[in-house]
Structures are given as structure tokens and as C-alpha cells.
Design an enzyme around this catalytic site. Structure first.
Site, PDB file in Angstrom:
ATOM      1  N   LYS A   1      27.404 -16.144  27.145  1.00 34.70           N
ATOM      2  CA  LYS A   1      26.405 -15.538  26.251  1.00 34.70           C
ATOM      3  C   LYS A   1      24.832 -15.749  27.039  1.00 34.70           C
ATOM      4  O   LYS A   1      23.930 -14.951  26.487  1.00 34.70           O
ATOM      5  CB  LYS A   1      26.420 -15.515  24.777  1.00 34.70           C
ATOM      6  CG  LYS A   1      27.687 -15.014  24.081  1.00 34.70           C
ATOM      7  CD  LYS A   1      27.485 -13.486  24.425  1.00 34.70           C
ATOM      8  CE  LYS A   1      28.875 -12.755  23.858  1.00 34.70           C
ATOM      9  NZ  LYS A   1      29.069 -11.504  23.998  1.00 34.70           N
TER      10      LYS A   1
HETATM   11  N1  PMP Z   1      34.975 -14.999  23.402  1.00 33.51           N
HETATM   12  C1  PMP Z   1      34.057 -15.613  22.722  1.00 33.51           C
HETATM   13  C2  PMP Z   1      33.944 -17.077  22.586  1.00 33.51           C
HETATM   14  C3  PMP Z   1      33.017 -14.823  22.367  1.00 33.51           C
HETATM   15  O1  PMP Z   1      31.803 -15.332  21.566  1.00 33.51           O
HETATM   16  C4  PMP Z   1      32.929 -13.482  22.740  1.00 33.51           C
HETATM   17  C5  PMP Z   1      31.746 -12.765  22.448  1.00 33.51           C
HETATM   18  N2  PMP Z   1      31.896 -11.888  21.430  1.00 33.51           N
HETATM   19  C6  PMP Z   1      33.896 -13.127  23.534  1.00 33.51           C
HETATM   20  C7  PMP Z   1      34.934 -13.736  24.112  1.00 33.51           C
HETATM   21  C8  PMP Z   1      33.929 -11.746  24.155  1.00 33.51           C
HETATM   22  O2  PMP Z   1      32.966 -11.246  25.069  1.00 33.51           O
HETATM   23  P1  PMP Z   1      32.127  -9.904  25.172  1.00 33.51           P
HETATM   24  O3  PMP Z   1      31.405  -9.602  23.768  1.00 33.51           O
HETATM   25  O4  PMP Z   1      31.535  -9.905  26.276  1.00 33.51           O
HETATM   26  O5  PMP Z   1      33.383  -8.885  25.083  1.00 33.51           O
END
Ligand code: PMP
Length: 344
Positions: free
Chosen positions: A48
Site C-alpha cells: 500500500k
Molecule cells: N492483502 C492485504 C493484507 C491487504 O491489506 C490488501 C488490501 N486490501 C490486499 C491483500 C488486497 O490488495 P488490493 O487492495 O490491491 O486488491
């Protein structure tokens, strides 16, 4: 700013360029070669960081963000930490509306990074004025010079991964990657990386990871919003009860669902086999690799990249707590880790 070989100008310089690490044990019963793109190496310990930096810098380029601006988001997890981190360096205020489900430890982490945290009741509907969605919206309306990141509905989320994670994986594999396995929450990671990789080689297969209790797999297959698919589950960050516009379903070939229990055990197994101390969704991704392997997706020539989203330190009170595992009914003959501490 000038670049010095040995010195980073600030912590933001260290975002991205995460390592690709061969898995040497945990996937040994599968055909093919498996590599982990370990996003826990980012300074904020998750992928992130990439979207926080990209969205904030885009706001600066467009003149939306100015000196003294406030950045607002609904999050309790990785995105909040990353936005707080980028805000510190760039001199913005950061307001985060979080669910009361978030652990005290997580809220303390956000506070430690200077964020103003609004804890909102978890069990109210999204249109209730106390919900974290409505609180974030209100804060945005009431705060002059504020920007609402809105990661689930922001195309810049996927663009961040199209610009950085995708090209990194292509280069690190010398263009030899055959399969990508990635989780989908907002869908930003999988959509951005898949788009970049398929532009380089349309034959690359993109294998999504969803959770039991989430709508994404069924929606991908049928285009319909089947409410019966939705029920509570424990994995945080993966799957969804709504359809985020940040997800590009066209670049995802297939989804596989994993269970809370399997994902938790796989994360613990990943730590003790490969030394990779990762989060809950990384366990889900390893589990999905096993399920895809059993279904015959790979052969000995496959080069499979798994994006492991974050570091394990955020999950000490969950999957790495023996008490939590016991409370969920997850401890069985598969693991004996709970026998490894002796109190003298
Ligand atoms: N794994 C974790 C620990 C996350 O915080 C997130 C974000 N919601 C994701 C996977 C999924 O990634 P994305 O939001 O880019 O689909």
C-alpha cells in the site's frame, strides 16, 4: 533532489523495488518454479506504500493537494499506515476513519504515525452516519483543502501497480513469468500488475485469490451480484462484499477461493519453511497456489510469481497468536507450534 549511492533522501525513496525470492520448500510438491514478490520489504511493510505515494503525488501534480492539505481515507490497515507515512514526509495532515473491529494495536500504529483516528462502530450499515464511509465523507466535506483517497473506487490505485510492481516483476523474471497469483481486495494490485504483464506477453495467466464469504469470484464468472455469496470471514484485506471499480475483471483469468483456516496455517507454514514472516493474505495466496497446482494449472516449465502483500508483524494478535488460533478452532494435528513455548 540529488541521489547519493549510499544515502536515501528520505524514507519514501525506499518504496518499491521489493525483492523476488525463490520458494525452495513450501511449493515442492507442485510442478513449476515459484517466486515470492515480498511486499513486506516496503518501508510501511506493505504494497500500500506504492498506492499512497502514487495517489498523493498525482494529487500534487494535478494541483489538488496543496500545502496544509488533509488526506482522508477509510482504513484500519495497511493503506492507513502508508498514507500516514507519506503524509509525514510531505507535510500533510492525515485523518483515518476506522472500524471499531480494528485492534487496539492497529489504532496505536496509526496514531504513532501522526494520523488523527476516528473509530466508527463496525456493525452499522454503510449509509448510517456513524459508519466509517459516512464519517470519511463528512470529514472530507467539512475539511477545507482535503482529499479523499477512496481506494476502492480510485483508478490511480491500479495505476500505481501498473507503473511499478508490474514492470519490476517483468524485469526480475527476465520476461519469463508464465503465471501471476495475486489477492484481490480493492483489486488495485492484481489489475495494475496484470494489465502491465499482459501487455508484455498476453499468454501470461493471471490467477486471482478470493475468500469464502466474498462476492468477487462469482461476480467474475457470472457478472451477477449474488448476495448469497456474502457472509463474514476472518481474512482481512482479501475479497469484498461490493464490486470495487478499481478492479479490472477483464485482465483476471480465474479466481480461486480459500478458507480462513487454510490461509492461517499456510502463513505459519511459510514462516517456518522459507523464513518469510508475512500477513494473513500471503497465507491465502500460498494456499491458492496449492489449489491451482492440484487443479493442473502448472507444469515443470511454469514460472509463477506470487505477490505477498504484507509483513507478519501486523498479525501478532491474530494468526500468530496461539490463543486466537485456538479460539477460531484452527489448531489441529496440522500444527504443533503452540507447544514450542515453555514457561519456567
Ligand atoms: N492483502 C492485504 C493484507 C491487504 O491489506 C490488501 C488490501 N486490501 C490486499 C491483500 C488486497 O490488495 P488490493 O487492495 O490491491 O486488491
Amino acid at each position: 533532489m540529488t541521489k547519493n549511492k549510499g544515502i536515501s533522501n528520505n524514507i519514501l525513496d525506499l518504496i518499491g523495488n521489493t525483492p523476488l525470492i525463490r520458494l525452495n520448500k513450501i511449493t515442492n510438491n507442485l510442478s513449476g518454479n515459484f517466486y515470492a514478490k515480498y511486499e513486506g520489504f516496503n518501508p510501511g511493510h506493505s504494497m500500500k506504500d506504492r498506492i499512497a505515494l502514487h495517489i498523493i503525488e498525482e494529487g500534487e501534480r494535478q494541483g489538488i493537494l496543496k500545502k496544509g492539505s488533509t488526506i482522508i481515507e477509510t482504513t484500519s490497515g495497511n493503506t492507513g499506515f502508508s498514507i500516514a507515512l507519506v503524509s509525514i514526509i510531505k507535510g500533510y495532515k492525515c485523518m483515518l476513519a476506522v472500524s471499531s473491529k480494528a485492534s487496539e494495536g492497529k489504532i496505536n500504529m496509526l496514531k504513532a504515525m501522526g494520523a488523527k483516528v476516528y473509530v466508527c462502530p463496525a456493525h452499522v450499515s454503510a449509509d448510517d452516519p456513524r459508519s466509517y464511509y459516512q464519517v470519511a465523507k463528512r470529514l472530507h466535506e467539512e475539511t477545507a483543502n482535503s482529499v479523499y483517497i477512496n481506494q476502492y473506487f480510485n483508478q490511480l490505485n491500479a495505476d500505481a501497480h501498473y507503473n511499478s510492481t508490474g514492470p519490476e516483476i517483468w524485469e526480475q523474471t527476465n520476461g519469463e513469468i508464465t503465471h501471476l497469483i495475486a489477492a484481490s481486495g480493492t483489486g488495485g494490485t492484481i489489475s495494475g500488475v496484470a494489465k502491465y504483464l499482459k501487455e508484455q506477453n498476453p499468454a501470461i495467466k493471471v490467477l486471482g485469490v478470493d475468500a469464502y464469504g466474498s462476492i468477487l469470484k462469482k461476480f467474475h464468472e457470472t457478472g451477477e451480484f449474488d448476495k448469497d455469496e456474502i457472509y463474514p470471514y476472518r481474512i482481512e484485506g482479501l475479497g469484498k462484499n461490493l464490486i470495487p471499480t478499481a478492479t479490472n475483471f477483464d485482465v483476471i483469468d480465474v479466481f480461486e477461493k480459500v478458507s480462513d483456516e487454510d490461509a492461517a496455517h499456510r502463513a505459519r507454514e511459510l514462516a517456518i519453511t522459507e523464513g518469510l514472516f508475512t500477513g494473513y493474505t500471503s497465507g491465502a495466496i500460498i494456499q491458492a497456489a496449492m489449489q491451482y497446482g492440484e487443479k493442473g494449472y502448472f507444469d515443470e516449465n511454469s514460472k509463477v510469481v506470487l505477490i505477498l502483500p504484507d509483513h507478519g508483524s501486523r498479525y501478532m494478535e491474530k494468526i500468530y497468536s496461539d490463543d486466537w488460533m485456538k479460539e477460531q478452532g484452527f489448531f489441529d494435528s496440522k500444527t504443533h507450534a503452540h507447544q514450542q513455548v515453555e514457561f519456567i
